[in-house]
Design an enzyme around this catalytic site. Structure first.
Site, PDB file in Angstrom:
ATOM      1  N   HIS A   1      47.248 -18.738 -40.324  1.00 39.23           N
ATOM      2  CA  HIS A   1      47.902 -17.996 -39.198  1.00 39.23           C
ATOM      3  C   HIS A   1      47.800 -16.508 -39.708  1.00 39.23           C
ATOM      4  CE1 HIS A   1      50.299 -21.014 -36.872  1.00 39.23           C
ATOM      5  NE2 HIS A   1      50.283 -21.499 -38.072  1.00 39.23           N
TER       6      HIS A   1
ATOM      7  N   HIS B   1      45.339 -24.925 -42.151  1.00 39.21           N
ATOM      8  CA  HIS B   1      45.047 -23.573 -41.425  1.00 39.21           C
ATOM      9  C   HIS B   1      45.758 -22.529 -41.688  1.00 39.21           C
ATOM     10  CE1 HIS B   1      48.136 -25.621 -38.965  1.00 39.21           C
ATOM     11  NE2 HIS B   1      48.405 -24.495 -38.253  1.00 39.21           N
TER      12      HIS B   1
ATOM     13  N   ASP C   1      45.040 -17.851 -31.178  1.00 40.40           N
ATOM     14  CA  ASP C   1      46.265 -18.953 -31.159  1.00 40.40           C
ATOM     15  C   ASP C   1      46.790 -18.901 -29.447  1.00 40.40           C
ATOM     16  OD1 ASP C   1      49.015 -20.186 -30.733  1.00 40.40           O
ATOM     17  OD2 ASP C   1      48.688 -20.021 -32.874  1.00 40.40           O
TER      18      ASP C   1
END
Length: 124
Positions: A112, A110, A39
Site C-alpha cells: 500500500h 501487495h 485502491d
C-alpha cells in the site's frame, strides 16, 4: 476477513483476477515486475496498491521465494511510483500486511502506497 500469509496460492483471489484482466482497475503504473493501481477504498488522498505479477501469497512467501532481481524490482517500482506521483517532497508511507495477525485481506502479496496528505501516527 484476515487470511493466512502462508500456504498455496489461490489463483481466484481478486488481485489474480485483476492481473489476468478479468476485473478492471485504474492503473497508474506497470512494468515487468508489478502492476500498480488505485485502491477502490482509499485510506488517504493517494492510496495505490502495488502488486507483483507473480503469484505470492504474502510478504512471507515473497521474501522466501522471489528472486533478488524481483525483490529489487518491486521495491524500486514502489519508489518510482511515489516519485512520479509527486510524493517525494511531502512524504509517504509504504505498508504491507502478512498473515492473520496483520489483518491481511487478500492472499496476494501487495504494498500500500499512502500519501498526498498528513497521515495519522502509525499504530504501535
Amino acid at each position: 476477513m484476515a487470511v493466512k500469509g502462508t500456504g498455496p496460492y489461490n489463483p481466484k483471489n481478486i488481485f489474480a483476477k485483476i492481473l489476468r484482466g478479468d476485473i478492471p482497475c485504474k492503473k497508474v503504473f506497470e512494468n515487468e515486475w508489478v502492476l500498480a493501481f488505485q485502491d477502490i477504498a482509499p485510506k488517504a488522498a493517494v492510496h495505490i496498491l502495488i502488486i507483483p505479477k507473480k503469484p505470492y501469497v504474502s510478504f512471507i512467501d515473497f521474501t522466501k521465494t522471489a528472486s533478488e532481481d524481483e525483490i529489487a524490482g518491486v521495491m524500486k517500482a514502489a519508489g518510482q511510483i511515489a516519485s512520479e506521483l509527486g510524493l517525494d517532497e511531502s512524504g509517504y508511507r509504504v505498508i504491507t500486511n502478512a498473515g492473520e495477525n496483520s489483518g491481511q485481506e487478500v492472499p496476494h502479496f501487495h504494498l500500500h502506497l499512502l500519501g498526498g496528505q498528513p497521515l495519522p501516527p502509525f499504530p504501535v
